[in-house]
Write an enzyme that holds these catalytic residues in place. Structure first.
Site, PDB file in Angstrom:
ATOM      1  N   GLY A  23      -4.461 -11.522   1.269  1.00 58.05           N
ATOM      2  CA  GLY A  23      -5.353 -11.364   2.396  1.00 58.05           C
ATOM      3  C   GLY A  23      -6.129 -12.831   2.556  1.00 58.05           C
TER       4      GLY A  23
ATOM      5  N   ASP B 167      -2.327  -5.600   2.738  1.00 55.16           N
ATOM      6  CA  ASP B 167      -1.997  -4.744   3.810  1.00 55.16           C
ATOM      7  C   ASP B 167      -0.507  -5.173   3.953  1.00 55.16           C
ATOM      8  OD1 ASP B 167      -1.402  -3.242   5.979  1.00 55.16           O
ATOM      9  OD2 ASP B 167      -2.936  -4.246   7.393  1.00 55.16           O
ATOM     10  N   MET B 168       0.392  -4.309   3.852  1.00 54.49           N
ATOM     11  CA  MET B 168       1.950  -4.606   4.046  1.00 54.49           C
ATOM     12  C   MET B 168       2.609  -3.427   4.433  1.00 54.49           C
ATOM     13  SD  MET B 168       2.995  -4.688  -0.212  1.00 54.49           S
ATOM     14  CE  MET B 168       4.280  -3.526  -0.204  1.00 54.49           C
ATOM     15  N   ALA B 169       3.670  -3.706   5.132  1.00 56.48           N
ATOM     16  CA  ALA B 169       4.771  -2.895   5.566  1.00 56.48           C
ATOM     17  C   ALA B 169       5.820  -2.462   4.411  1.00 56.48           C
ATOM     18  CB  ALA B 169       5.406  -3.055   6.613  1.00 56.48           C
TER      19      ALA B 169
ATOM     20  N   HIS C  26      -0.942   6.114  16.650  1.00 53.95           N
ATOM     21  CA  HIS C  26      -0.720   4.857  15.886  1.00 53.95           C
ATOM     22  C   HIS C  26      -2.132   4.145  15.955  1.00 53.95           C
ATOM     23  CE1 HIS C  26       0.060   0.246  16.145  1.00 53.95           C
ATOM     24  NE2 HIS C  26       0.773   0.788  15.038  1.00 53.95           N
TER      25      HIS C  26
ATOM     26  N   LYS D   2      12.913  -0.606  -4.125  1.00 56.08           N
ATOM     27  CA  LYS D   2      11.644  -0.670  -4.253  1.00 56.08           C
ATOM     28  C   LYS D   2      10.892  -0.369  -2.921  1.00 56.08           C
ATOM     29  CE  LYS D   2      11.716  -3.971  -8.348  1.00 56.08           C
ATOM     30  NZ  LYS D   2      11.374  -5.117  -8.770  1.00 56.08           N
TER      31      LYS D   2
END
Length: 337
Positions: free
Chosen positions: A309, A177-179, A119, A227
């Site tokens: 951001g 920055d995205m899950a 991780h 998506k």
């Protein structure tokens, strides 16, 4: 129980102390602390210092290598494979991005596949490394299964995040920055702690039915249905299959199997704008784009349109000045001798 406000340097020092006590090399512990505090400064506490206890558990139970020997193999002028030797993913990803940056500065593009990692924390940290060198940064990583595929009732992919950073001349870099899940599982856990209900589009129960009860949620939903599901698959192919690592449900879980190395794959990339266009013109155009977005008429209820951001950067500025809020329980754990 309120939050404890801790200055950034003090907080990082507490994390380093915990990790080195668990056997981690001090230089590696400092990098891990830097990545964790970076997340807390930006308000992404799900990837912040609260993870320290988990890493300590893995280190002490043998699921992480406390003093790895990294190696890198060039596979072409712009490509390489970085072997993390089961070390802390934060250090592995940072070093791999440093290598991608070298390749991009020399040959225009650097793409580094990472193997035998763990991780690595908030991806924003690594893409920011590239942006600080006036390069475009990209990073993606697969994670263990917790998200149902679109139309499915059981999880197959992880939250599989993706991140980009674009430098500018005057403005701070734009960082996305995205899950690929609708929310992080940490938000469900937070709702459990707080005893509150959650929106129905966060997760599903064991039968695959959306639930507003956080205690019944066993898996998450992808963002925007097909998506997010499609992007989750893309991330797993590029960071898992492309690096020859495990994928989907075959990835060693983060919680449980503490004595087993996770063997995660990541893909980190750096792109030199000079390989495609005039680099100073690119930076100036980024500024123009950011400034024009700022000048866009805000919708009702909004003061100003921000770029990706930017809310995190504003929070970081405030927390560098005033200290980082840490929950009482996490603070107590870090403060224990």
């Amino acid at each position: 129980m309120g939050d404890v406000i801790v200055p950034q340097k003090e907080l990082a020092g507490m994390v380093v102390k915990k990790l080195t006590k668990a056997g981690l090399r001090e230089d590696h512990a400092k990098v891990v602390a830097d990545v964790l505090v970076h997340a807390d400064l930006r308000g992404v506490s799900s990837h912040g210092v609260l993870r320290t206890e988990h890493y300590v558990k893995r280190l002490t139970m043998g699921g992480l290598n406390p003093s790895p020997e990294f190696s890198v193999k060039d596979t072409g002028p712009c490509t390489a494979v970085f072997d993390g030797d089961d070390g802390m993913g934060h250090v592995v990803a940072k070093e791999a991005m440093d290598y991608a940056i070298q390749l991009a500065e020399k040959n225009g593009v650097g793409m580094v596949g990472v193997i035998n990692s763990s991780h690595c924390g908030a991806l924003s940290y690594f893409v920011q490394q590239a942006a600080e060198k006036n390069l475009i940064g990209m990073a993606l990583t697969h994670t263990d299964k917790v998200v149902v595929p679109f139309g499915g009732a059981k999880p197959y992919f992880g939250t599989n995040p993706i991140a980009f950073a674009f430098p500018a001349k005057e403005n701070k870099p734009v960082i996305l920055d995205m899950a690929t899940s609708n929310v992080a599982f940490g938000k469900v856990l937070h709702a459990r702690e707080a005893g509150t209900s959650i929106p129905a589009d966060w997760g599903v129960d064991e039968n695959g039915k959306p639930s507003t009860d956080p205690n019944r949620v066993t898996a998450l939903l992808p963002f925007a249905g097909p998506k997010g599901y499609g992007l989750a698959m893309v991330v797993d192919v590029l960071s898992g299959l492309l690096t020859g690592s495990a994928f989907g449900p075959h990835i060693t879980t983060m919680y449980g199997n503490y004595s087993k190395m996770r063997k995660l794959g990541h893909l980190v990339c750096a792109v030199n704008p000079a390989a495609f266009t005039d680099p100073s013109g690119f930076l100036a155009n980024m500024d123009q784009m950011i400034n024009e977005i700022h000048e866009t008429q805000p919708a009702e209820g909004f003061e100003k349109v921000l770029v990706p951001g930017e809310p995190e950067q504003l929070r970081e500025k405030e927390r560098l000045e005033n200290g980082v809020p840490v929950t009482e329980t996490v603070y107590q754990y870090l403060a224990q001798e």
